[in-house]
Design a protein around this motif. Structure first.
Motif, PDB file in Angstrom:
ATOM      1  N   ILE A  77       0.858  -1.184   0.000  1.00 37.07           N
ATOM      2  CA  ILE A  77       0.000   0.000   0.000  1.00 37.07           C
ATOM      3  C   ILE A  77       0.899   1.241   0.000  1.00 37.07           C
ATOM      4  N   PRO A  78       0.547   2.250  -0.833  1.00 45.76           N
ATOM      5  CA  PRO A  78       1.407   3.445  -0.852  1.00 45.76           C
ATOM      6  C   PRO A  78       1.467   4.123   0.522  1.00 45.76           C
ATOM      7  N   LEU A  79       2.625   4.617   0.891  1.00 46.17           N
ATOM      8  CA  LEU A  79       2.807   5.268   2.193  1.00 46.17           C
ATOM      9  C   LEU A  79       1.806   6.407   2.373  1.00 46.17           C
ATOM     10  N   GLY A  80       1.512   7.118   1.292  1.00 40.47           N
ATOM     11  CA  GLY A  80       0.612   8.260   1.366  1.00 40.47           C
ATOM     12  C   GLY A  80      -0.844   7.875   1.587  1.00 40.47           C
ATOM     13  N   LYS A  81      -1.165   6.597   1.431  1.00 41.40           N
ATOM     14  CA  LYS A  81      -2.563   6.161   1.600  1.00 41.40           C
ATOM     15  C   LYS A  81      -2.794   5.477   2.936  1.00 41.40           C
ATOM     16  N   LEU A  82      -1.779   5.442   3.783  1.00 42.37           N
ATOM     17  CA  LEU A  82      -1.928   4.744   5.070  1.00 42.37           C
ATOM     18  C   LEU A  82      -2.902   5.481   5.975  1.00 42.37           C
TER      19      LEU A  82
ATOM     20  N   ALA B 296       4.843   6.980   8.600  1.00 47.45           N
ATOM     21  CA  ALA B 296       4.785   7.258   7.156  1.00 47.45           C
ATOM     22  C   ALA B 296       4.651   8.757   6.910  1.00 47.45           C
ATOM     23  N   ILE B 300       7.156  11.066   4.678  1.00 44.27           N
ATOM     24  CA  ILE B 300       6.707  11.827   3.511  1.00 44.27           C
ATOM     25  C   ILE B 300       7.011  13.321   3.690  1.00 44.27           C
ATOM     26  N   LEU B 306       8.074  10.064  -1.411  1.00 42.25           N
ATOM     27  CA  LEU B 306       7.704   8.749  -0.873  1.00 42.25           C
ATOM     28  C   LEU B 306       6.191   8.524  -0.839  1.00 42.25           C
ATOM     29  N   GLN B 307       5.438   9.586  -1.078  1.00 51.06           N
ATOM     30  CA  GLN B 307       3.979   9.542  -1.103  1.00 51.06           C
ATOM     31  C   GLN B 307       3.430   8.294  -1.819  1.00 51.06           C
ATOM     32  N   HIS B 308       3.984   7.993  -2.996  1.00 48.92           N
ATOM     33  CA  HIS B 308       3.430   6.909  -3.818  1.00 48.92           C
ATOM     34  C   HIS B 308       4.232   5.615  -3.738  1.00 48.92           C
ATOM     35  N   VAL B 309       5.180   5.583  -2.824  1.00 45.69           N
ATOM     36  CA  VAL B 309       6.010   4.384  -2.678  1.00 45.69           C
ATOM     37  C   VAL B 309       5.276   3.353  -1.830  1.00 45.69           C
TER      38      VAL B 309
END
Lengths: 82, 386
Positions: A77-82, B296, B300, B306-309
């Motif tokens: 899962i993308p870090l930004g969507k956690l 996270a 970011i 790193l947002q989309h990683v």
């Protein structure tokens, strides 16, 4: 047989797995730490049951947990969507 | 007859102790309840960071250890993914800058090559760094290593020097006769030796309690995030300033009970290891999703790309905490033939080589080059409440 691919994500073949068992691994985690099998993108979803079976065939049952502990995330899962 | 030394615990500390002992022409027996690097050393990051250490005995020890790391790959004949790439602590605001400026001055006095650089200079080293970062500290002596590879390589080198290894072998108690430890009872039978070294980190307390001894080492839980493999995104060790600042200012732990801060490193394989948290939760290894999100967010904020990683895994390690943040190294008081090397908390990777060397010296020669007094277990005895 030695170049049979076991862990696709990390490109780990049978020969390396057997060597790790030779060097003292008695668990899926032990093989993982010695070879990186199961450390890749899919986190051992495919190869860990195979590793467990290889271990059972080579050294029999052991008391250590058979595959690695389930841990978040369930799937990448993308870090930004956690 | 050769001296026979039993080392309990095959993490990075135990394997290091076993290796440096094996170089001294000692019969070493290494025992672990599970496997090499199966505990704390297999659930940590990879930093050999000097500038995060408080000036004093730990920094002095870490600097000596860093020297030993420089030649370790050659000495052990193995690739340890060692890289002397430096490290930085990110500074977000004027207040952090002020506190870290003082910290840096003290470390410079202690002989560490550390400076404060501007945000732009930091972005030259790490082009992906956020434009919001005000400044950073920079220490070229900071390095990185793969702790798994290091522990395995130490064990392998010691085995070549005739070390005996018992894995999946749990020590149930120490065998003591007339105030002297002469061996251990294990799930594979009794093993006798001239002395025993306890290198089992957070698991040391139960073995000591079998001799009615106590040491205040407690498991401090740390969560680390693992990302998918990436091309080189960061070029050195990264630490967030806010956590170091709150530590230096001795803020009460209630302000940040989960101890969330930022630490980052990229493995040779390309995965990012992003930490972390520090909380007291016994041996509970569950991962709270709130912690993942908070870590996270910090990552970011420092590196917006790193947002989309993708995050692929998280893991938990139990760092052996001591109340004064110093490890416990040396003879165990009141019994003879028993030594301890535990309680390194988050400094185990950085301090492993020097710890191994010091224990090897004291076990074989009864003396060490470095003064072990600050690390002696007896320091806890006066303030102890039973």
């Amino acid at each position: 047989m030695d170049d049979l691919l076991i862990c696709r994500c990390e490109g780990v073949c049978m020969g390396l797995i057997l060597k790790a068992i030779d060097e003292g691994s008695t668990s899926v985690q032990g093989v993982k730490k010695r070879t990186r099998a199961g450390m890749g993108y899919c986190q051992g979803r495919t190869c860990q049951p195979i590793l467990r079976d290889i271990l059972q065939k080579s050294i029999g049952q052991n008391e250590i947990e058979q595959t690695q502990k389930a841990q978040a995330p369930v799937r990448p899962i993308p870090l930004g969507k956690l | 007859m050769k001296q026979k030394v039993i080392v309990i615990g095959a993490g990075i500390i135990g394997t290091s102790v076993a290796y440096y002992l094996s170089k001294k022409d000692v019969n070493v027996v290494l025992i672990d309840a599970k496997d090499i690097a199966a505990g704390t050393s297999g659930a940590c990051d990879k930093a050999i960071m000097l500038q995060s250490k408080k000036s004093g005995p730990t920094l002095a020890m870490a600097m000596k250890s860093a020297e030993l790391y420089k030649n370790l790959e050659e000495e052990l004949g193995e690739d340890l993914e060692y890289e002397n790439g430096g490290g930085m602590i990110l500074i977000n605001n004027e207040e952090e800058l002020k506190v870290l400026y003082e910290h840096v001055q003290k470390q410079r006095e202690a002989g560490l090559k550390v400076t404060i650089i501007t945000g732009d200079e930091a972005r030259k080293i790490n082009p992906n760094l956020s434009p919001k970062i005000l400044a950073a500290t920079w220490c070229e002596q900071d390095a990185e290593v793969n702790p798994l590879k290091t522990a395995f390589a130490y064990a392998k080198a010691a085995s070549k020097a005739n070390m005996t290894m018992h894995l999946n072998c749990k020590v149930t108690n120490l065998i003591e006769v007339n105030g002297r430890v002469i061996g251990v009872n294990t799930t594979q039978g009794e093993i006798y030796g001239d002395c025993v070294v306890l290198c089992c980190g957070v698991w040391v307390t139960s073995l000591l309690s079998s001799l009615h001894l106590e040491v205040p080492i407690m498991p401090r839980k740390g969560v680390i995030l693992v990302t998918e493999k990436l091309p080189k995104i960061i070029n050195c060790n990264i630490l967030g300033g806010s956590y170091i600042v709150s530590k230096l200012q001795k803020e009460p732990p209630e302000k940040n009970p989960l101890g969330i801060g930022l630490s980052m490193g990229q493995t040779k394989s390309g995965n990012l290891l992003i930490g972390g948290s520090r909380e007291f939760a016994g041996f509970d290894s569950s991962v709270n999703s709130f912690i993942l999100t908070e870590i996270a967010k910090k990552a970011i904020a420092a590196f917006p790309c790193l947002q989309h990683v993708n995050l692929i895994r998280s893991f938990v390690g139990f760092r052996p905490f001591t109340p004064d943040n110093l490890p416990v190294i040396g003879e165990v008081p009141t019994v003879s033939g028993l030594y301890i090397a535990a309680g390194h908390e988050g400094d185990g990777v950085a301090l492993a080589p020097i710890t191994g060397q010091m224990i090897a010296e004291i076990v074989t020669d009864q003396t060490t080059e470095m003064d072990l007094t600050p690390f002696h277990m007896s320091r806890f005895f006066e303030s102890f409440t039973y």
